[in-house]
Design a protein around this motif. Structure first.
Motif, PDB file in Angstrom:
ATOM      1  N   ASN A   2       0.851  -1.176   0.000  1.00  0.00           N
ATOM      2  CA  ASN A   2       0.000   0.000   0.000  1.00  0.00           C
ATOM      3  C   ASN A   2       0.899   1.242   0.000  1.00  0.00           C
ATOM      4  OD1 ASN A   2      -2.202   1.655   0.173  1.00  0.00           O
ATOM      5  ND2 ASN A   2      -2.429   1.423   2.380  1.00  0.00           N
ATOM      6  N   SER A   3       1.296   1.692  -1.165  1.00  0.00           N
ATOM      7  CA  SER A   3       2.194   2.841  -1.245  1.00  0.00           C
ATOM      8  C   SER A   3       1.402   4.144  -1.138  1.00  0.00           C
ATOM      9  CB  SER A   3       2.983   2.812  -2.550  1.00  0.00           C
ATOM     10  OG  SER A   3       2.120   2.761  -3.665  1.00  0.00           O
ATOM     11  N   HIS A   4       2.070   5.155  -0.564  1.00  0.00           N
ATOM     12  CA  HIS A   4       1.485   6.495  -0.494  1.00  0.00           C
ATOM     13  C   HIS A   4       2.320   7.406  -1.388  1.00  0.00           C
ATOM     14  CE1 HIS A   4      -0.501  10.069   0.965  1.00  0.00           C
ATOM     15  NE2 HIS A   4       0.695  10.603   1.107  1.00  0.00           N
ATOM     16  N   ILE A   5       1.703   7.919  -2.434  1.00  0.00           N
ATOM     17  CA  ILE A   5       2.403   8.754  -3.408  1.00  0.00           C
ATOM     18  C   ILE A   5       1.713  10.106  -3.475  1.00  0.00           C
ATOM     19  CG2 ILE A   5       3.097   8.981  -5.824  1.00  0.00           C
ATOM     20  CD1 ILE A   5       2.953   5.818  -5.884  1.00  0.00           C
ATOM     21  N   ASP A   6       2.447  11.127  -3.037  1.00  0.00           N
ATOM     22  CA  ASP A   6       1.945  12.503  -3.093  1.00  0.00           C
ATOM     23  C   ASP A   6       2.393  13.095  -4.429  1.00  0.00           C
ATOM     24  OD1 ASP A   6       0.938  15.037  -2.348  1.00  0.00           O
ATOM     25  OD2 ASP A   6       2.909  15.629  -1.590  1.00  0.00           O
ATOM     26  N   ILE A   7       1.453  13.577  -5.228  1.00  0.00           N
ATOM     27  CA  ILE A   7       1.784  14.161  -6.530  1.00  0.00           C
ATOM     28  C   ILE A   7       1.490  15.653  -6.492  1.00  0.00           C
ATOM     29  CG2 ILE A   7       1.282  14.166  -9.009  1.00  0.00           C
ATOM     30  CD1 ILE A   7       0.543  11.188  -8.726  1.00  0.00           C
ATOM     31  N   GLY A  31       7.459  -5.116  -4.378  1.00  0.00           N
ATOM     32  CA  GLY A  31       8.457  -6.150  -4.140  1.00  0.00           C
ATOM     33  C   GLY A  31       9.885  -5.637  -4.050  1.00  0.00           C
ATOM     34  N   ARG A  32      10.085  -4.341  -4.220  1.00  0.00           N
ATOM     35  CA  ARG A  32      11.438  -3.772  -4.175  1.00  0.00           C
ATOM     36  C   ARG A  32      11.634  -2.791  -3.028  1.00  0.00           C
ATOM     37  NH1 ARG A  32       9.687  -3.797  -9.278  1.00  0.00           N
ATOM     38  NH2 ARG A  32      10.726  -5.251 -10.654  1.00  0.00           N
ATOM     39  N   ALA A  33      10.542  -2.189  -2.571  1.00  0.00           N
ATOM     40  CA  ALA A  33      10.629  -1.183  -1.511  1.00  0.00           C
ATOM     41  C   ALA A  33      10.962  -1.864  -0.183  1.00  0.00           C
ATOM     42  CB  ALA A  33       9.317  -0.415  -1.405  1.00  0.00           C
ATOM     43  N   PRO A  34      11.717  -1.185   0.664  1.00  0.00           N
ATOM     44  CA  PRO A  34      12.087  -1.770   1.956  1.00  0.00           C
ATOM     45  C   PRO A  34      10.946  -1.814   2.972  1.00  0.00           C
ATOM     46  CG  PRO A  34      12.948   0.461   1.767  1.00  0.00           C
ATOM     47  CD  PRO A  34      12.334   0.120   0.440  1.00  0.00           C
ATOM     48  N   SER A  35       9.815  -1.225   2.622  1.00  0.00           N
ATOM     49  CA  SER A  35       8.657  -1.181   3.520  1.00  0.00           C
ATOM     50  C   SER A  35       7.418  -1.622   2.758  1.00  0.00           C
ATOM     51  CB  SER A  35       8.464   0.257   4.017  1.00  0.00           C
ATOM     52  OG  SER A  35       7.177   0.450   4.533  1.00  0.00           O
ATOM     53  N   PRO A  36       6.450  -2.241   3.429  1.00  0.00           N
ATOM     54  CA  PRO A  36       5.207  -2.613   2.745  1.00  0.00           C
ATOM     55  C   PRO A  36       4.327  -1.404   2.421  1.00  0.00           C
ATOM     56  CG  PRO A  36       5.098  -3.231   5.054  1.00  0.00           C
ATOM     57  CD  PRO A  36       6.492  -2.723   4.803  1.00  0.00           C
ATOM     58  N   SER A  37       4.638  -0.254   3.015  1.00  0.00           N
ATOM     59  CA  SER A  37       3.861   0.968   2.770  1.00  0.00           C
ATOM     60  C   SER A  37       4.794   2.136   2.459  1.00  0.00           C
ATOM     61  CB  SER A  37       3.005   1.306   3.994  1.00  0.00           C
ATOM     62  OG  SER A  37       2.124   0.270   4.286  1.00  0.00           O
ATOM     63  N   PRO A  38       5.548   2.052   1.352  1.00  0.00           N
ATOM     64  CA  PRO A  38       6.508   3.118   1.051  1.00  0.00           C
ATOM     65  C   PRO A  38       5.810   4.434   0.705  1.00  0.00           C
ATOM     66  CG  PRO A  38       6.323   1.642  -0.812  1.00  0.00           C
ATOM     67  CD  PRO A  38       5.507   1.040   0.306  1.00  0.00           C
ATOM     68  N   GLU A  39       6.481   5.525   1.044  1.00  0.00           N
ATOM     69  CA  GLU A  39       5.963   6.856   0.763  1.00  0.00           C
ATOM     70  C   GLU A  39       6.969   7.618  -0.082  1.00  0.00           C
ATOM     71  OE1 GLU A  39       4.868   8.961   4.322  1.00  0.00           O
ATOM     72  OE2 GLU A  39       4.179   7.116   5.277  1.00  0.00           O
ATOM     73  N   LEU A  40       6.439   8.401  -1.036  1.00  0.00           N
ATOM     74  CA  LEU A  40       7.295   9.279  -1.821  1.00  0.00           C
ATOM     75  C   LEU A  40       6.486  10.453  -2.333  1.00  0.00           C
ATOM     76  CD1 LEU A  40       6.929   9.062  -5.208  1.00  0.00           C
ATOM     77  CD2 LEU A  40       7.797   6.797  -4.733  1.00  0.00           C
TER      78      LEU A  40
END
Length: 160
Positions: A2-7, A31-40
């Protein structure tokens, strides 16, 4: 995942739909991010802002297509923040036209490229470049886009 992406759109030029941008980034992080909920944060800018960032952080004149700013967080902090990606809309449009690529495919490539930088991939050394390009190509293929490096042939397939 569940990624959080602020645009943030800070330009007047046409940019892809936010759903497309999120899909491209989510697919790259899966499958590549170090967290199951990466933010960027993804910021879409014009040439003036990108030229300023390029000069300030890389010492290079003029705008570039994409810059990535990985989060430099202390170990053990436990935050899922990966960092920031900045993409310059007019540069991406010019490059797509000059390279004979579809605008959508080039935008997808820049998003994937920027996200891989946040994950620690680089292309300074030849071996690193080959690995990153092969991974970009594999990710873009899963998204339905052609190889962004038509003159490069990977010797070994990379699992996206």
């Amino acid at each position: 995942m569940n990624s959080h992406i602020d645009i943030q759109t800070a330009c007047s030029e046409p940019v892809p739909e936010e759903d497309d941008l999120r899909n491209w980034l989510h697919t790259t992080l899966q499958g590549r991010a170090p967290s199951p909920s990466p933010e960027l944060c993804l910021r879409l800018v014009g040439e003036d802002e990108m030229a300023h960032l390029n000069q300030s952080y890389r010492g290079k004149q003029g705008p570039t297509n994409v810059l990535s700013f990985p989060a430099d967080l202390p170990e053990g902090l436990g935050l899922a923040l990966l960092g920031d990606i900045v993409i310059c809309a007019p540069v991406v449009a010019r490059e797509a036209a000059a390279q004979g690529k579809s605008l959508q495919a080039h935008w997808a490539h820049m998003a994937v490229h920027g996200a891989l930088h946040l994950l620690g991939y680089d292309h300074i050394a030849a071996a690193e470049a080959a690995e990153m390009e092969a991974l970009e190509t594999a990710i873009l293929a899963t998204l339905g886009f052609p190889c962004p490096y038509p003159d490069t042939v990977s010797e070994e397939p990379v699992t996206p």
